[in-house]
Design a protein around this motif. Structure first.
Motif, PDB file in Angstrom:
ATOM      1  N   THR A  57       1.741   0.272  -1.110  1.00  0.00           N
ATOM      2  CA  THR A  57       0.850   0.917  -1.759  1.00  0.00           C
ATOM      3  C   THR A  57      -0.643   0.511  -2.007  1.00  0.00           C
ATOM      4  N   SER A  58      -0.294  -0.926  -2.325  1.00  0.00           N
ATOM      5  CA  SER A  58      -1.579  -1.542  -2.505  1.00  0.00           C
ATOM      6  C   SER A  58      -2.362  -1.707  -1.034  1.00  0.00           C
ATOM      7  N   LEU A  59      -1.750  -2.057  -0.195  1.00  0.00           N
ATOM      8  CA  LEU A  59      -2.456  -2.437   1.083  1.00  0.00           C
ATOM      9  C   LEU A  59      -3.162  -0.869   1.715  1.00  0.00           C
ATOM     10  N   HIS A  60      -2.335   0.082   1.406  1.00  0.00           N
ATOM     11  CA  HIS A  60      -2.973   1.487   1.845  1.00  0.00           C
ATOM     12  C   HIS A  60      -3.959   1.801   0.844  1.00  0.00           C
ATOM     13  N   HIS A  61      -4.075   1.514  -0.239  1.00  0.00           N
ATOM     14  CA  HIS A  61      -5.128   1.641  -1.048  1.00  0.00           C
ATOM     15  C   HIS A  61      -6.483   0.894  -0.825  1.00  0.00           C
ATOM     16  N   GLY A  75      -7.232   0.184   2.309  1.00  0.00           N
ATOM     17  CA  GLY A  75      -7.584   0.961   3.407  1.00  0.00           C
ATOM     18  C   GLY A  75      -6.960   0.619   4.776  1.00  0.00           C
ATOM     19  N   LEU A  76      -5.828  -0.218   4.618  1.00  0.00           N
ATOM     20  CA  LEU A  76      -4.980  -0.511   5.957  1.00  0.00           C
ATOM     21  C   LEU A  76      -4.330   0.445   6.264  1.00  0.00           C
ATOM     22  N   GLU A  79      -1.073  -1.911  10.441  1.00  0.00           N
ATOM     23  CA  GLU A  79      -1.602  -3.075   9.873  1.00  0.00           C
ATOM     24  C   GLU A  79      -0.946  -3.320   8.639  1.00  0.00           C
ATOM     25  N   ILE A  80      -0.344  -2.813   7.796  1.00  0.00           N
ATOM     26  CA  ILE A  80       0.642  -2.932   6.895  1.00  0.00           C
ATOM     27  C   ILE A  80       1.946  -3.422   7.352  1.00  0.00           C
ATOM     28  N   GLN A  81       2.333  -2.803   8.522  1.00  0.00           N
ATOM     29  CA  GLN A  81       3.673  -3.339   8.984  1.00  0.00           C
ATOM     30  C   GLN A  81       3.544  -4.565   9.269  1.00  0.00           C
ATOM     31  N   GLN A  82       2.572  -5.056  10.231  1.00  0.00           N
ATOM     32  CA  GLN A  82       2.336  -6.384  10.622  1.00  0.00           C
ATOM     33  C   GLN A  82       1.998  -7.497   9.317  1.00  0.00           C
ATOM     34  N   ILE A 124       9.647   2.489   7.339  1.00  0.00           N
ATOM     35  CA  ILE A 124       9.426   2.161   5.811  1.00  0.00           C
ATOM     36  C   ILE A 124       8.107   2.337   5.234  1.00  0.00           C
ATOM     37  N   VAL A 125       7.272   1.999   6.016  1.00  0.00           N
ATOM     38  CA  VAL A 125       5.900   2.081   5.555  1.00  0.00           C
ATOM     39  C   VAL A 125       5.274   3.448   5.606  1.00  0.00           C
ATOM     40  N   SER A 126       5.621   4.108   6.709  1.00  0.00           N
ATOM     41  CA  SER A 126       4.906   5.572   6.776  1.00  0.00           C
ATOM     42  C   SER A 126       5.769   6.482   5.561  1.00  0.00           C
ATOM     43  N   SER A 127       7.220   6.182   5.519  1.00  0.00           N
ATOM     44  CA  SER A 127       7.505   7.105   4.527  1.00  0.00           C
ATOM     45  C   SER A 127       7.006   6.679   2.948  1.00  0.00           C
ATOM     46  N   ILE A 128       6.842   5.516   2.765  1.00  0.00           N
ATOM     47  CA  ILE A 128       6.282   5.217   1.416  1.00  0.00           C
ATOM     48  C   ILE A 128       4.695   5.886   1.351  1.00  0.00           C
ATOM     49  N   ILE A 129       3.995   5.848   2.401  1.00  0.00           N
ATOM     50  CA  ILE A 129       2.631   6.381   2.534  1.00  0.00           C
ATOM     51  C   ILE A 129       2.493   7.874   2.249  1.00  0.00           C
TER      52      ILE A 129
END
Length: 60
Positions: free
Chosen positions: A16-20, A22-23, A27-30, A52-57
């Motif tokens: 959530t933090s990395l998505h906010h 702008g990643l 990029e978040i996965q890596q 996991i990343v995409s389902s959270i986003i």
């Protein structure tokens, strides 16, 4: 089970933090999951941490 819940909660907070910031998903996965494990190839991506990343986003 409690440890697993704590782990997943921390992952969700990081994503959530990395998505906010702008990643994107890749990029978040890596950033969070830099290692690639053989199971990812054998499962043809079904065990990829990208899910996991995409389902959270998607929840945001």
């Amino acid at each position: 089970m409690k440890l697993k819940l704590e782990y997943l909660t921390k992952i969700k907070e990081k994503v959530t933090s990395l998505h906010h910031e702008g990643l994107g998903v890749n990029e978040i996965q890596q950033t969070i999951f830099p290692n690639k494990y053989p199971i990812m190839s054998f499962s043809r991506g079904e065990w990829d941490s990208k899910h996991i990343v995409s389902s959270i986003i998607e929840e945001l």
